[in-house]
Design a protein around this motif. Structure first.
Motif, PDB file in Angstrom:
ATOM      1  N   MET A   1      46.554  40.017  40.762  1.00 37.77           N
ATOM      2  CA  MET A   1      46.727  40.475  41.756  1.00 37.77           C
ATOM      3  C   MET A   1      45.685  39.348  42.942  1.00 37.77           C
ATOM      4  O   MET A   1      45.140  40.118  42.533  1.00 37.77           O
ATOM      5  CB  MET A   1      46.475  42.262  42.108  1.00 37.77           C
ATOM      6  N   TYR A   2      47.341  38.861  44.261  1.00 37.10           N
ATOM      7  CA  TYR A   2      45.384  38.228  44.419  1.00 37.10           C
ATOM      8  C   TYR A   2      45.476  38.942  45.878  1.00 37.10           C
ATOM      9  O   TYR A   2      46.503  40.174  46.675  1.00 37.10           O
ATOM     10  CB  TYR A   2      47.087  36.842  45.525  1.00 37.10           C
ATOM     11  N   LYS A   3      44.286  39.093  46.473  1.00 29.67           N
ATOM     12  CA  LYS A   3      43.824  39.942  47.841  1.00 29.67           C
ATOM     13  C   LYS A   3      43.555  39.007  48.839  1.00 29.67           C
ATOM     14  O   LYS A   3      42.891  37.838  48.990  1.00 29.67           O
ATOM     15  CB  LYS A   3      42.408  40.408  47.165  1.00 29.67           C
ATOM     16  N   GLU A   4      43.857  38.833  49.772  1.00 25.93           N
ATOM     17  CA  GLU A   4      43.521  38.578  51.332  1.00 25.93           C
ATOM     18  C   GLU A   4      42.223  39.195  52.113  1.00 25.93           C
ATOM     19  O   GLU A   4      43.078  39.881  52.167  1.00 25.93           O
ATOM     20  CB  GLU A   4      44.769  38.476  52.372  1.00 25.93           C
ATOM     21  N   TYR A   5      42.228  38.497  52.189  1.00 26.39           N
ATOM     22  CA  TYR A   5      40.427  39.210  52.951  1.00 26.39           C
ATOM     23  C   TYR A   5      40.447  38.940  54.643  1.00 26.39           C
ATOM     24  O   TYR A   5      40.539  37.509  55.006  1.00 26.39           O
ATOM     25  CB  TYR A   5      39.141  38.739  52.603  1.00 26.39           C
ATOM     26  N   TYR A   6      39.846  40.014  55.917  1.00 24.13           N
ATOM     27  CA  TYR A   6      41.070  40.193  56.746  1.00 24.13           C
ATOM     28  C   TYR A   6      38.848  40.872  57.554  1.00 24.13           C
ATOM     29  O   TYR A   6      38.354  41.243  56.606  1.00 24.13           O
ATOM     30  CB  TYR A   6      41.309  40.167  57.113  1.00 24.13           C
TER      31      TYR A   6
END
Length: 121
Positions: A1-6
């Motif tokens: 699973m790919y996570k994007e961090y903001y």
């Protein structure tokens, strides 16, 4: 699973302005502007996107020092909330080459906001 961090940083400043609308200039008035800046990035070796301390220093130096407590008509030809948001976007865009600016939000009241978002099209 790919996570994007903001990461989002919110701040406020007080300033006065008199906006020109349809050729007429409204009466000068003051707002407490509420701003948020959002970046997207990957966690670094320390497990963070960016140090909040660095972001706070940048905001104070490059944005608040220009806008806070000022008459915005002396900075912008027409100090609309849209123009203020564009100015903040232009400053925030180059804050850190390792993260990507995704949104700037400027509110002149709790329920009157302008958003600028990245558009990759």
């Amino acid at each position: 699973m790919y996570k994007e961090y903001y990461i989002r940083k919110s701040f406020k400043f007080d300033a006065s302005h008199a906006v020109k609308i349809n050729g007429a200039t409204e009466a000068p008035h003051t707002h407490t502007f509420y701003v948020s800046i959002t970046y997207k990035g990957k966690k670094n070796q320390d497990g963070i996107i960016v140090d909040f301390k660095d972001l706070n220093e940048f905001i104070k130096r490059d944005i608040l020092s220009v806008l806070d407590g000022r008459d915005l008509n002396k900075i912008f030809s027409n100090p609309t909330t849209e123009n203020i948001a564009e100015f903040i976007w232009s400053k925030a865009y180059n804050f850190n080459k390792d993260i990507q600016l995704t949104e700037v939000r400027v509110c002149e009241t709790q329920d009157s906001c302008i958003y600028i978002k990245e558009n990759n099209k």
